[in-house]
Design a protein around this motif. Structure first.
Motif, short mmCIF file in Angstrom:
data_model
loop_
_atom_site.label_atom_id
_atom_site.label_comp_id
_atom_site.label_asym_id
_atom_site.label_seq_id
_atom_site.Cartn_x
_atom_site.Cartn_y
_atom_site.Cartn_z
N GLU A 188 2.18 22.04 19.98
CA GLU A 188 3.11 21.14 19.30
C GLU A 188 3.16 19.75 19.93
N GLY A 189 2.10 19.38 20.63
CA GLY A 189 2.05 18.08 21.27
C GLY A 189 1.53 16.98 20.37
N ARG A 190 0.69 17.33 19.39
CA ARG A 190 0.06 16.36 18.50
C ARG A 190 0.26 16.76 17.05
N LEU A 191 0.55 15.76 16.22
CA LEU A 191 0.68 15.96 14.78
C LEU A 191 -0.42 15.17 14.09
N TYR A 192 -1.25 15.88 13.31
CA TYR A 192 -2.35 15.25 12.57
C TYR A 192 -1.92 15.09 11.11
N ALA A 193 -2.11 13.90 10.58
CA ALA A 193 -1.73 13.61 9.19
C ALA A 193 -2.96 13.15 8.42
N GLY A 194 -3.38 13.92 7.41
CA GLY A 194 -4.49 13.54 6.54
C GLY A 194 -3.94 12.77 5.35
N GLU A 241 0.83 -1.21 0.00
CA GLU A 241 0.00 0.00 0.00
C GLU A 241 0.86 1.26 0.00
N GLN A 242 0.52 2.19 -0.86
CA GLN A 242 1.23 3.47 -0.95
C GLN A 242 0.29 4.56 -0.42
N THR A 243 0.62 5.11 0.72
CA THR A 243 -0.24 6.08 1.38
C THR A 243 0.40 7.46 1.38
N ASP A 244 -0.14 8.38 0.58
CA ASP A 244 0.36 9.75 0.55
C ASP A 244 -0.07 10.50 1.81
N VAL A 245 0.87 11.24 2.39
CA VAL A 245 0.56 12.10 3.53
C VAL A 245 0.23 13.48 2.95
N ASN A 246 -1.04 13.68 2.58
CA ASN A 246 -1.43 14.85 1.80
C ASN A 246 -1.52 16.14 2.60
N GLY A 247 -1.70 16.03 3.92
CA GLY A 247 -1.81 17.22 4.75
C GLY A 247 -1.27 16.97 6.14
N LEU A 248 -0.63 17.99 6.71
CA LEU A 248 -0.12 17.93 8.08
C LEU A 248 -0.64 19.13 8.86
N TRP A 249 -1.05 18.89 10.08
CA TRP A 249 -1.44 19.98 10.97
C TRP A 249 -0.91 19.69 12.37
N LEU A 250 -0.20 20.67 12.92
CA LEU A 250 0.41 20.55 14.24
C LEU A 250 -0.38 21.40 15.23
N THR A 251 -0.74 20.81 16.37
CA THR A 251 -1.48 21.58 17.37
C THR A 251 -0.63 22.73 17.88
N GLU A 252 -1.29 23.74 18.42
CA GLU A 252 -0.60 24.95 18.84
C GLU A 252 0.49 24.67 19.89
N ASN A 304 -7.69 7.50 3.28
CA ASN A 304 -8.97 8.03 3.78
C ASN A 304 -8.95 8.35 5.28
N ASN A 305 -7.83 8.11 5.96
CA ASN A 305 -7.77 8.28 7.41
C ASN A 305 -6.95 9.48 7.83
N VAL A 306 -7.24 9.97 9.04
CA VAL A 306 -6.39 10.95 9.72
C VAL A 306 -5.70 10.23 10.88
N TYR A 307 -4.37 10.33 10.91
CA TYR A 307 -3.61 9.70 11.99
C TYR A 307 -3.09 10.80 12.92
N VAL A 308 -3.23 10.56 14.21
CA VAL A 308 -2.80 11.52 15.22
C VAL A 308 -1.61 10.93 15.97
N PHE A 309 -0.47 11.64 15.94
CA PHE A 309 0.75 11.14 16.55
C PHE A 309 1.19 12.03 17.70
N ASN A 310 1.76 11.41 18.71
CA ASN A 310 2.37 12.12 19.83
C ASN A 310 3.74 12.61 19.40
N MET A 311 3.99 13.91 19.50
CA MET A 311 5.25 14.45 19.04
C MET A 311 6.43 14.14 19.97
N GLU A 312 6.15 13.71 21.18
CA GLU A 312 7.25 13.37 22.09
C GLU A 312 7.91 12.06 21.72
N ASP A 313 7.10 11.05 21.38
CA ASP A 313 7.67 9.74 21.10
C ASP A 313 7.31 9.19 19.73
N GLY A 314 6.49 9.93 18.95
CA GLY A 314 6.12 9.49 17.61
C GLY A 314 5.07 8.40 17.56
#
Length: 324
Positions: free
Chosen positions: A126-132, A113-124, A136-146
């Motif tokens: 900087e604790g969470r990184l949202y990847a669209g 599977e080839q999944t493009d990370v089309n959009g990134l948004w970082l919370t103010e 079809n999914n949005v993945y939410v990552f912890n910026m401290e440990d990934g």
């Protein structure tokens, strides 16, 4: 053999925390570092003919396109295919790019599977990184440990854009919907389907939504449907912007105006009532990325062209940067 860079397409841009460097990513796995300080504050005696070209161009070994870019105080964050990279800024703007400080891999159902990370948004904070993403999914990552914190499911086709404000995240998708998500619960609490509204629908262009942004009381979005201003609470289309485009890929708010662009000859600044305030001519046949900063005051417009338009007054094009 034709130089492929003449057919360059720039998909993403971001600015370094210090404001001195503009970073742009293209379809050829290249990251260009422009010295904005040199461009905006030139010393005539030291000016060379290549001042408006990248200071450095880094090429990723993966060969994957640079789908999205984001900035934190510490890192340049790069979304490609299946992976998100983080480079500390000192390394990112140096002449040679070493190994990234960290790598986040997108969860996959299949090794093929080839999944493009089309959009990134970082919370103010900087604790969470949202990847669209393209699955079809949005993945939410912890910026401290990934680590993956949660997965926002609900779209039925790939996600074009993701943004957030006031504990809400907004996503725009190829499936023709705009979804609003609560950052605390991780659930979708509202959605728009612009293509079902006769005032904005354009069946000949498609139902896809290329971009969406959220303000205090408003949503702006467009794609196949016309770019329009929607009331956040009632989800009514209040203003439909009558601009000559064949698809919208960029839309956001700035100073009581809407900025919009896509497959059109101009980038538009529009009043909430629907008036065209500014028409900026663009080099790209299709605009995919617009960066607006107030410190330094700069607007950069990129897309299907090796040229990136630069404006310092937001009203006209001052210079053109060359991603070559």
């Amino acid at each position: 053999m034709l130089n492929k860079i003449l057919y360059n397409t720039v998909l993403s841009q971001t600015l370094s925390p210090c404001g001195k460097y503009l970073v742009a990513g293209n379809i050829y796995s290249q990251i260009a570092i422009f010295d904005l300080d040199r461009v905006l504050n030139p010393v005539v005696e030291l000016l060379t003919s290549d001042y408006n070209k990248p200071k450095h161009i880094h090429t990723l070994e993966s060969g994957h396109q640079i789908c999205s870019l984001a900035t934190s105080n510490k890192f340049l964050i790069v979304g490609t295919v299946n992976e998100i990279y983080g480079w500390d800024w000192k390394n990112a703007v140096s002449s040679k790019l070493s190994k990234p400080s960290w790598v986040i891999r997108i969860p996959s159902q299949s090794p093929l599977e080839q999944t493009d990370v089309n959009g990134l948004w970082l919370t103010e904070d900087e604790g969470r990184l949202y990847a669209g993403c393209g699955d079809n999914n949005v993945y939410v990552f912890n910026m401290e440990d990934g680590k993956l914190v949660s997965t926002l499911k609900g779209h039925t086709d790939f996600i074009h854009s993701i943004n957030g404000k006031n504990q809400q995240v907004i996503t725009a998708s190829e499936d023709g919907t705009v979804k609003l998500w609560d950052t605390r619960s991780g659930s979708s609490h509202n959605k728009l389907e612009p293509h079902t509204n006769s005032k904005v629908s354009r069946p000949d262009v498609g139902k896809w939504v290329g971009s969406a942004a959220i303000g205090d009381d408003w949503i702006v979005c467009g794609g196949g449907p016309r770019v329009a201003l929607w009331h956040l609470r009632s989800l009514d289309a209040v203003t439909v912007f009558d601009i000559p485009d064949h698809g919208i890929h960029v839309s956001f708010f700035h100073d009581d105006c809407v900025i919009a662009g896509g497959a059109a000859k101009h980038l538009y600044q529009l009043t909430y009532s629907g008036e065209v305030k500014v028409e900026l001519p663009v080099s790209a046949t299709t605009v995919y990325s617009v960066l607006l900063s107030t410190n330094p005051k700069v607007l950069t417009i990129a897309g299907s062209s090796p040229e990136i338009d630069l404006c310092t007054t937001f009203n006209y094009r001052d210079q053109v940067l060359h991603f070559r």
